[in-house]
Write a protein that holds these residues in place. Structure first.
Motif, PDB file in Angstrom:
ATOM      1  N   GLN A  68      51.238  56.671  31.952  1.00  0.00           N
ATOM      2  CA  GLN A  68      52.826  56.738  32.202  1.00  0.00           C
ATOM      3  C   GLN A  68      53.070  55.327  32.994  1.00  0.00           C
ATOM      4  OE1 GLN A  68      54.711  59.664  31.348  1.00  0.00           O
ATOM      5  NE2 GLN A  68      52.841  59.052  29.887  1.00  0.00           N
ATOM      6  N   VAL A  69      54.217  54.892  32.583  1.00  0.00           N
ATOM      7  CA  VAL A  69      54.942  53.763  33.333  1.00  0.00           C
ATOM      8  C   VAL A  69      56.517  54.218  33.956  1.00  0.00           C
ATOM      9  CG1 VAL A  69      55.813  51.637  33.103  1.00  0.00           C
ATOM     10  CG2 VAL A  69      53.801  52.169  31.773  1.00  0.00           C
ATOM     11  N   TYR A  70      56.603  54.182  35.191  1.00  0.00           N
ATOM     12  CA  TYR A  70      57.888  54.600  35.481  1.00  0.00           C
ATOM     13  C   TYR A  70      57.979  54.094  37.108  1.00  0.00           C
ATOM     14  CZ  TYR A  70      55.326  58.594  37.653  1.00  0.00           C
ATOM     15  OH  TYR A  70      54.528  59.382  38.351  1.00  0.00           O
ATOM     16  N   ASN A  71      59.261  54.204  37.691  1.00  0.00           N
ATOM     17  CA  ASN A  71      59.287  53.771  39.015  1.00  0.00           C
ATOM     18  C   ASN A  71      60.352  55.002  39.513  1.00  0.00           C
ATOM     19  OD1 ASN A  71      58.459  51.279  38.819  1.00  0.00           O
ATOM     20  ND2 ASN A  71      60.370  50.370  38.602  1.00  0.00           N
ATOM     21  N   VAL A  72      59.847  55.404  40.842  1.00  0.00           N
ATOM     22  CA  VAL A  72      60.585  56.515  41.606  1.00  0.00           C
ATOM     23  C   VAL A  72      60.838  55.801  42.898  1.00  0.00           C
ATOM     24  CG1 VAL A  72      60.850  58.479  42.466  1.00  0.00           C
ATOM     25  CG2 VAL A  72      59.394  58.165  40.678  1.00  0.00           C
ATOM     26  N   THR A  73      62.200  55.557  43.428  1.00  0.00           N
ATOM     27  CA  THR A  73      62.775  55.119  44.493  1.00  0.00           C
ATOM     28  C   THR A  73      62.019  55.935  45.627  1.00  0.00           C
ATOM     29  OG1 THR A  73      64.633  56.406  44.679  1.00  0.00           O
ATOM     30  CG2 THR A  73      64.795  54.476  43.332  1.00  0.00           C
ATOM     31  N   PRO A  74      62.151  55.535  46.977  1.00  0.00           N
ATOM     32  CA  PRO A  74      61.370  56.012  47.840  1.00  0.00           C
ATOM     33  C   PRO A  74      62.413  57.145  48.426  1.00  0.00           C
ATOM     34  CG  PRO A  74      61.698  53.682  48.502  1.00  0.00           C
ATOM     35  CD  PRO A  74      62.454  53.941  47.267  1.00  0.00           C
ATOM     36  N   PRO A  80      58.710  57.440  52.784  1.00  0.00           N
ATOM     37  CA  PRO A  80      59.061  56.222  53.318  1.00  0.00           C
ATOM     38  C   PRO A  80      58.842  55.264  51.986  1.00  0.00           C
ATOM     39  CG  PRO A  80      57.015  57.083  54.446  1.00  0.00           C
ATOM     40  CD  PRO A  80      57.467  58.120  53.662  1.00  0.00           C
ATOM     41  N   TYR A  81      57.779  55.462  50.966  1.00  0.00           N
ATOM     42  CA  TYR A  81      57.920  54.606  49.951  1.00  0.00           C
ATOM     43  C   TYR A  81      58.167  55.437  48.567  1.00  0.00           C
ATOM     44  CZ  TYR A  81      54.893  51.682  53.116  1.00  0.00           C
ATOM     45  OH  TYR A  81      54.678  51.022  54.228  1.00  0.00           O
ATOM     46  N   GLY A  82      58.373  54.462  47.606  1.00  0.00           N
ATOM     47  CA  GLY A  82      58.562  55.125  46.380  1.00  0.00           C
ATOM     48  C   GLY A  82      57.388  54.886  45.447  1.00  0.00           C
ATOM     49  N   ASP A 123      57.855  46.303  46.270  1.00  0.00           N
ATOM     50  CA  ASP A 123      59.327  46.431  46.130  1.00  0.00           C
ATOM     51  C   ASP A 123      59.358  47.856  46.874  1.00  0.00           C
ATOM     52  OD1 ASP A 123      59.985  43.901  44.991  1.00  0.00           O
ATOM     53  OD2 ASP A 123      59.985  45.127  42.950  1.00  0.00           O
ATOM     54  N   ASP A 124      58.863  48.436  48.125  1.00  0.00           N
ATOM     55  CA  ASP A 124      58.988  49.583  48.529  1.00  0.00           C
ATOM     56  C   ASP A 124      58.372  50.665  47.780  1.00  0.00           C
ATOM     57  OD1 ASP A 124      59.781  48.616  51.059  1.00  0.00           O
ATOM     58  OD2 ASP A 124      62.091  48.967  50.386  1.00  0.00           O
ATOM     59  N   MET A 125      57.648  50.316  46.709  1.00  0.00           N
ATOM     60  CA  MET A 125      57.000  51.296  45.950  1.00  0.00           C
ATOM     61  C   MET A 125      55.420  51.035  45.849  1.00  0.00           C
ATOM     62  SD  MET A 125      59.394  51.806  42.531  1.00  0.00           S
ATOM     63  CE  MET A 125      60.080  49.970  42.481  1.00  0.00           C
ATOM     64  N   ILE A 126      54.663  52.253  45.875  1.00  0.00           N
ATOM     65  CA  ILE A 126      53.227  52.125  46.041  1.00  0.00           C
ATOM     66  C   ILE A 126      52.720  52.283  44.483  1.00  0.00           C
ATOM     67  CG2 ILE A 126      51.016  52.983  46.777  1.00  0.00           C
ATOM     68  CD1 ILE A 126      52.652  54.050  49.416  1.00  0.00           C
ATOM     69  N   PRO A 127      52.027  51.272  43.844  1.00  0.00           N
ATOM     70  CA  PRO A 127      51.539  51.218  42.620  1.00  0.00           C
ATOM     71  C   PRO A 127      50.541  52.429  42.660  1.00  0.00           C
ATOM     72  CG  PRO A 127      51.449  49.045  43.474  1.00  0.00           C
ATOM     73  CD  PRO A 127      51.667  49.879  44.822  1.00  0.00           C
ATOM     74  N   MET A 128      50.657  53.113  41.386  1.00  0.00           N
ATOM     75  CA  MET A 128      49.867  54.454  41.229  1.00  0.00           C
ATOM     76  C   MET A 128      49.407  54.477  39.548  1.00  0.00           C
ATOM     77  SD  MET A 128      52.436  57.568  41.067  1.00  0.00           S
ATOM     78  CE  MET A 128      51.660  58.224  39.758  1.00  0.00           C
ATOM     79  N   GLY A 129      48.569  55.474  39.343  1.00  0.00           N
ATOM     80  CA  GLY A 129      48.202  55.771  37.873  1.00  0.00           C
ATOM     81  C   GLY A 129      48.436  57.119  37.575  1.00  0.00           C
ATOM     82  N   GLU A 130      48.952  57.265  36.088  1.00  0.00           N
ATOM     83  CA  GLU A 130      49.166  58.726  35.806  1.00  0.00           C
ATOM     84  C   GLU A 130      49.057  58.615  34.381  1.00  0.00           C
ATOM     85  OE1 GLU A 130      52.499  61.063  37.265  1.00  0.00           O
ATOM     86  OE2 GLU A 130      53.274  61.159  35.106  1.00  0.00           O
ATOM     87  N   VAL A 256      48.555  66.923  33.013  1.00  0.00           N
ATOM     88  CA  VAL A 256      48.911  65.563  33.882  1.00  0.00           C
ATOM     89  C   VAL A 256      47.559  65.298  34.681  1.00  0.00           C
ATOM     90  CG1 VAL A 256      50.187  64.121  34.824  1.00  0.00           C
ATOM     91  CG2 VAL A 256      51.145  65.798  33.568  1.00  0.00           C
ATOM     92  N   VAL A 257      47.083  64.146  34.808  1.00  0.00           N
ATOM     93  CA  VAL A 257      46.237  63.747  35.791  1.00  0.00           C
ATOM     94  C   VAL A 257      46.982  62.596  36.491  1.00  0.00           C
ATOM     95  CG1 VAL A 257      44.088  62.606  36.463  1.00  0.00           C
ATOM     96  CG2 VAL A 257      44.176  64.250  34.368  1.00  0.00           C
ATOM     97  N   ASN A 258      46.793  62.629  38.040  1.00  0.00           N
ATOM     98  CA  ASN A 258      47.643  61.578  38.756  1.00  0.00           C
ATOM     99  C   ASN A 258      46.998  61.192  40.002  1.00  0.00           C
ATOM    100  OD1 ASN A 258      49.349  63.137  40.235  1.00  0.00           O
ATOM    101  ND2 ASN A 258      51.009  62.567  39.360  1.00  0.00           N
ATOM    102  N   HIS A 259      47.288  59.895  40.356  1.00  0.00           N
ATOM    103  CA  HIS A 259      46.542  59.515  41.485  1.00  0.00           C
ATOM    104  C   HIS A 259      47.898  58.726  42.222  1.00  0.00           C
ATOM    105  CE1 HIS A 259      43.211  57.495  44.155  1.00  0.00           C
ATOM    106  NE2 HIS A 259      43.590  58.472  44.740  1.00  0.00           N
ATOM    107  N   TRP A 260      48.445  59.263  43.481  1.00  0.00           N
ATOM    108  CA  TRP A 260      49.606  58.756  44.056  1.00  0.00           C
ATOM    109  C   TRP A 260      49.664  58.620  45.571  1.00  0.00           C
ATOM    110  CZ3 TRP A 260      53.237  61.911  46.525  1.00  0.00           C
ATOM    111  CH2 TRP A 260      52.923  63.067  46.625  1.00  0.00           C
TER     112      TRP A 260
END
Ligand code: NAG
Ligand code: NAG
Ligand code: NAG
Ligand code: NAG
Ligand code: NAG
Length: 381
Positions: A68-74, A80-82, A123-130, A256-260
């Motif tokens: 998956q590729v997406y951004n979620v705002t804080p 505190p982070y997106g 940009d106030d977001m923590i890079p993650m994988g899903e 779904v498998v994710n790590h965030w």
């Protein structure tokens, strides 16, 4: 030279006939895959399967999964982070020797699919994988993942079935909670109740923290939930943990498998001090399909119920990792005879990829044409 060619052609004809017969004759699991023998006091039967052996997968999409590729705002991430889901944080890392089940991996580290949370926010977001499975028709089933959790504090690693925010079955690990004396898995059913509580399931009856007898960040373990009509049963390495019986989902969804991480001190905390990796060695799903065509396919291939054409799903009762012998686990998909009319994405050692998808009519037509062509080539027609 001539006799060799002749044998070759006979061989090819044999393979073609076997392929043709395979489509006409019943295969051994045509009536489904069951939890317990069908003559046991209680059992559950499922019509479909999808198994992924990440120890040997190099191409995720071809294996039936979509990173998956997406951004979620804080604000939307309620932390505190997106969250910033990136392709590069979902990395296939097969064993180097395709015939092995343990040992050196292509990129180094534990073999299996690597899912990263990065230490440095962008940009106030923590890079993650899903990653999500490509089938969205999963309605009741037994769902299993083998994974090793990150030991870097400040992440949430999750394996879940998802329909929407009020129908979700979760097994979640907070890496900050793992140490030598306490190793909890968080078991959650997201429900209308948890939605009312601002998606904080921890104040609802469908939330539980279960202490595991091992460290999830020390090695691979199987986490499993069986979603049945009247309950969701959670397991670890085949040991029953807990049943939940209220607010059960009632419609189809996907895995779904994710790590965030979003820095929320009340849940994931983080970001982790170093890049954190969660490694998945397999996902196995045995389920009923909400899809009308798949239901017709089942009735057609099973016909009159016959316990002889039904297969019992083995329980994985030990940690599925470590040595070559213990990391090798059971896959129906490794035997074409056990996955007739199923969607199989396989990359088995020394075998070519197979896709035995539904639609036997098409299969028959294609095989018919191939056999005719083969026979023509042999000079039989
Ligand atoms: C299978 O059998 C076990 C042991 O009797 C039982 O705990 C479990 O609930 C059964 N599973 C199903 C799906 O009936
Ligand atoms: C799954 O579907 C099959 C075929 O319709 C049915 O026999 C079986 O009982 C269903 N399984 C569950 C757990 O409801
Ligand atoms: C690992 O097991 C597979 C099959 O089970 C075997 O073919 C392979 O040689 C084994 N590798 C090692 C290093 O023992
Ligand atoms: C989730 O799906 C169910 C079944 O389709 C539906 O009744 C429910 O309203 C949905 N919830 C949300 C939050 O969309
Ligand atoms: C282990 O983690 C638990 C839960 O986070 C915590 O209460 C406990 O103090 C920790 N123990 C050690 C030895 O760090």
């Amino acid at each position: 030279m001539a006799p060799v060619v002749f044998l070759d052609r006979l061989n090819v004809l044999g393979v073609l006939c076997a392929a043709l017969l395979g489509n006409v004759l019943a295969t051994s699991c045509d009536c489904g895959y069951s939890l317990n023998q069908t003559n046991a006091t209680s059992y559950a039967l499922f019509t479909d399967l999808m198994e992924t052996d990440f120890l040997h997968v190099t191409d995720l999409k071809a294996a039936g999964w979509t990173p998956q590729v997406y951004n979620v705002t804080p604000t939307a991430a309620r932390g505190p982070y997106g969250k910033m889901a990136l392709l590069e944080n979902v990395v296939p890392n097969a064993v180097k020797n395709e015939w092995d089940w343990a040992g050196e991996s292509v990129n180094g580290g534990d073999a299996g699919l690597q899912v990263y949370v990065r230490a440095d926010p962008v940009d106030d977001m923590i890079p993650m994988g899903e990653l999500v499975i490509q089938r969205t028709d999963m309605l009741l089933g037994s769902f299993r993942v083998a994974m090793k959790i990150s030991s870097a504090a400040g992440t949430c690693g999750a394996f879940f079935w998802f329909r929407n925010d009020t129908q979700e079955i979760d097994m979640e690990f907070l890496s900050k909670q793992l140490n030598d004396t306490s190793n909890p898995v968080n078991l959650v059913l997201q429900s209308p109740q948890s939605a009312e509580a601002g998606y904080d399931a921890s104040h609802t009856q469908t939330y539980d923290i279960y202490p595991l007898p091992f460290r999830p960040d020390d090695g691979f373990h199987e986490y499993r939930f069986d979603w049945l009509e009247d309950r969701v049963s959670f397991y670890a390495d085949g040991q029953w943990l807990k049943d939940m019986t209220i607010d059960l989902p009632n419609s189809a969804g996907h895995l779904v498998v994710n790590h965030w991480s979003n820095g929320d001190p009340g849940w994931s905390s983080g970001p982790p001090a170093t890049d954190a990796v969660l490694t998945v060695s397999y996902v196995k799903a045995y389920f009923n399909s909400s899809d009308a065509q798949r239901q017709r396919d089942y009735r057609r291939r099973c016909g009159k119920w016959d316990p002889q054409t039904q297969c019992v799903i083995p329980d994985q009762t030990r940690a599925p990792g470590g040595s070559n012998a213990t990391a090798r686990t059971f896959f129906f998909s490794a035997d074409p005879d056990e996955v007739g009319n199923q969607t199989v994405f396989a990359d088995w050692p020394n075998e070519s990829r197979r896709s035995v998808d539904g639609g036997a009519e098409w299969g028959m037509l294609v095989f018919g044409v191939v056999v005719a062509a083969g026979a023509g080539w042999l000079g039989l027609v």
